[in-house]
Write a protein that holds these residues in place. Structure first.
Motif, PDB file in Angstrom:
ATOM      1  N   SER A  36     -11.214  16.609  16.119  1.00 58.41           N
ATOM      2  CA  SER A  36     -12.541  16.405  16.702  1.00 58.41           C
ATOM      3  C   SER A  36     -12.517  15.345  17.800  1.00 58.41           C
ATOM      4  O   SER A  36     -13.211  15.473  18.806  1.00 58.41           O
ATOM      5  N   VAL A  37     -11.690  14.310  17.622  1.00 60.64           N
ATOM      6  CA  VAL A  37     -11.568  13.271  18.649  1.00 60.64           C
ATOM      7  C   VAL A  37     -10.913  13.845  19.902  1.00 60.64           C
ATOM      8  O   VAL A  37     -11.385  13.628  21.017  1.00 60.64           O
ATOM      9  N   PHE A  38      -9.818  14.587  19.729  1.00 57.48           N
ATOM     10  CA  PHE A  38      -9.121  15.162  20.878  1.00 57.48           C
ATOM     11  C   PHE A  38      -9.984  16.209  21.581  1.00 57.48           C
ATOM     12  O   PHE A  38      -9.934  16.340  22.796  1.00 57.48           O
ATOM     13  N   THR A  39     -10.800  16.941  20.824  1.00 53.51           N
ATOM     14  CA  THR A  39     -11.698  17.919  21.434  1.00 53.51           C
ATOM     15  C   THR A  39     -12.743  17.215  22.296  1.00 53.51           C
ATOM     16  O   THR A  39     -13.049  17.669  23.396  1.00 53.51           O
ATOM     17  N   ALA A  40     -13.261  16.093  21.818  1.00 54.38           N
ATOM     18  CA  ALA A  40     -14.246  15.345  22.597  1.00 54.38           C
ATOM     19  C   ALA A  40     -13.620  14.730  23.849  1.00 54.38           C
ATOM     20  O   ALA A  40     -14.243  14.685  24.903  1.00 54.38           O
ATOM     21  N   LEU A  41     -12.382  14.264  23.733  1.00 49.99           N
ATOM     22  CA  LEU A  41     -11.741  13.601  24.863  1.00 49.99           C
ATOM     23  C   LEU A  41     -11.167  14.580  25.882  1.00 49.99           C
ATOM     24  O   LEU A  41     -11.295  14.372  27.092  1.00 49.99           O
ATOM     25  N   PHE A  42     -10.494  15.636  25.415  1.00 52.28           N
ATOM     26  CA  PHE A  42      -9.732  16.500  26.308  1.00 52.28           C
ATOM     27  C   PHE A  42     -10.285  17.910  26.453  1.00 52.28           C
ATOM     28  O   PHE A  42      -9.868  18.641  27.328  1.00 52.28           O
ATOM     29  N   GLY A  43     -11.166  18.310  25.570  1.00 51.69           N
ATOM     30  CA  GLY A  43     -11.675  19.684  25.581  1.00 51.69           C
ATOM     31  C   GLY A  43     -10.879  20.555  24.607  1.00 51.69           C
ATOM     32  O   GLY A  43      -9.749  20.251  24.255  1.00 51.69           O
ATOM     33  N   LEU A  44     -11.475  21.632  24.191  1.00 55.69           N
ATOM     34  CA  LEU A  44     -10.895  22.492  23.161  1.00 55.69           C
ATOM     35  C   LEU A  44      -9.624  23.179  23.628  1.00 55.69           C
ATOM     36  O   LEU A  44      -8.663  23.317  22.861  1.00 55.69           O
ATOM     37  N   ARG A  45      -9.565  23.580  24.876  1.00 51.43           N
ATOM     38  CA  ARG A  45      -8.401  24.299  25.397  1.00 51.43           C
ATOM     39  C   ARG A  45      -7.139  23.436  25.343  1.00 51.43           C
ATOM     40  O   ARG A  45      -6.033  23.930  25.145  1.00 51.43           O
ATOM     41  N   VAL A  46      -7.278  22.141  25.500  1.00 56.33           N
ATOM     42  CA  VAL A  46      -6.136  21.224  25.465  1.00 56.33           C
ATOM     43  C   VAL A  46      -5.887  20.728  24.044  1.00 56.33           C
ATOM     44  O   VAL A  46      -4.742  20.528  23.638  1.00 56.33           O
ATOM     45  N   ALA A  47      -6.937  20.530  23.257  1.00 54.75           N
ATOM     46  CA  ALA A  47      -6.799  19.930  21.934  1.00 54.75           C
ATOM     47  C   ALA A  47      -6.120  20.849  20.928  1.00 54.75           C
ATOM     48  O   ALA A  47      -5.356  20.388  20.085  1.00 54.75           O
ATOM     49  N   VAL A  48      -6.371  22.143  20.989  1.00 55.20           N
ATOM     50  CA  VAL A  48      -5.817  23.064  19.993  1.00 55.20           C
ATOM     51  C   VAL A  48      -4.290  23.116  20.030  1.00 55.20           C
ATOM     52  O   VAL A  48      -3.645  22.991  18.992  1.00 55.20           O
ATOM     53  N   PRO A  49      -3.640  23.245  21.197  1.00 55.00           N
ATOM     54  CA  PRO A  49      -2.164  23.256  21.191  1.00 55.00           C
ATOM     55  C   PRO A  49      -1.532  21.907  20.852  1.00 55.00           C
ATOM     56  O   PRO A  49      -0.380  21.838  20.447  1.00 55.00           O
ATOM     57  N   MET A  50      -2.276  20.802  21.003  1.00 51.38           N
ATOM     58  CA  MET A  50      -1.734  19.475  20.694  1.00 51.38           C
ATOM     59  C   MET A  50      -1.464  19.302  19.210  1.00 51.38           C
ATOM     60  O   MET A  50      -0.520  18.637  18.820  1.00 51.38           O
ATOM     61  N   LEU A  51      -2.330  19.858  18.394  1.00 52.96           N
ATOM     62  CA  LEU A  51      -2.223  19.681  16.947  1.00 52.96           C
ATOM     63  C   LEU A  51      -1.869  20.998  16.295  1.00 52.96           C
ATOM     64  O   LEU A  51      -2.682  21.900  16.247  1.00 52.96           O
ATOM     65  N   PRO A  52      -0.662  21.104  15.776  1.00 50.19           N
ATOM     66  CA  PRO A  52      -0.254  22.377  15.155  1.00 50.19           C
ATOM     67  C   PRO A  52      -0.966  22.651  13.861  1.00 50.19           C
ATOM     68  O   PRO A  52      -1.448  21.821  13.197  1.00 50.19           O
TER      69      PRO A  52
END
Length: 52
Positions: A36-52
């Motif tokens: 949720s933090v990465f989605t707020a900071l980077f957006g969903l398109r970037v956050a999903v591949p960051m966290l497996p």
């Protein structure tokens, strides 16, 4: 360009550290909270591949 991203990267690093600490103490998945933090900071398109 890197100067513009520095506050965002520092916030993401601090959130990752704090949620890892919380995960170690409490025993539940910090990755789910970090999503949720990465989605707020980077957006969903970037956050999903960051966290497996």
């Amino acid at each position: 360009m890197l100067v513009d991203l520095l506050p965002t990267l520092l916030a993401a690093s601090l959130a990752a550290f704090l949620l890892a600490l919380l995960s170690a103490v409490a025993g539940f998945g910090g990755g789910a909270l970090l999503m949720s933090v990465f989605t707020a900071l980077f957006g969903l398109r970037v956050a999903v591949p960051m966290l497996p």
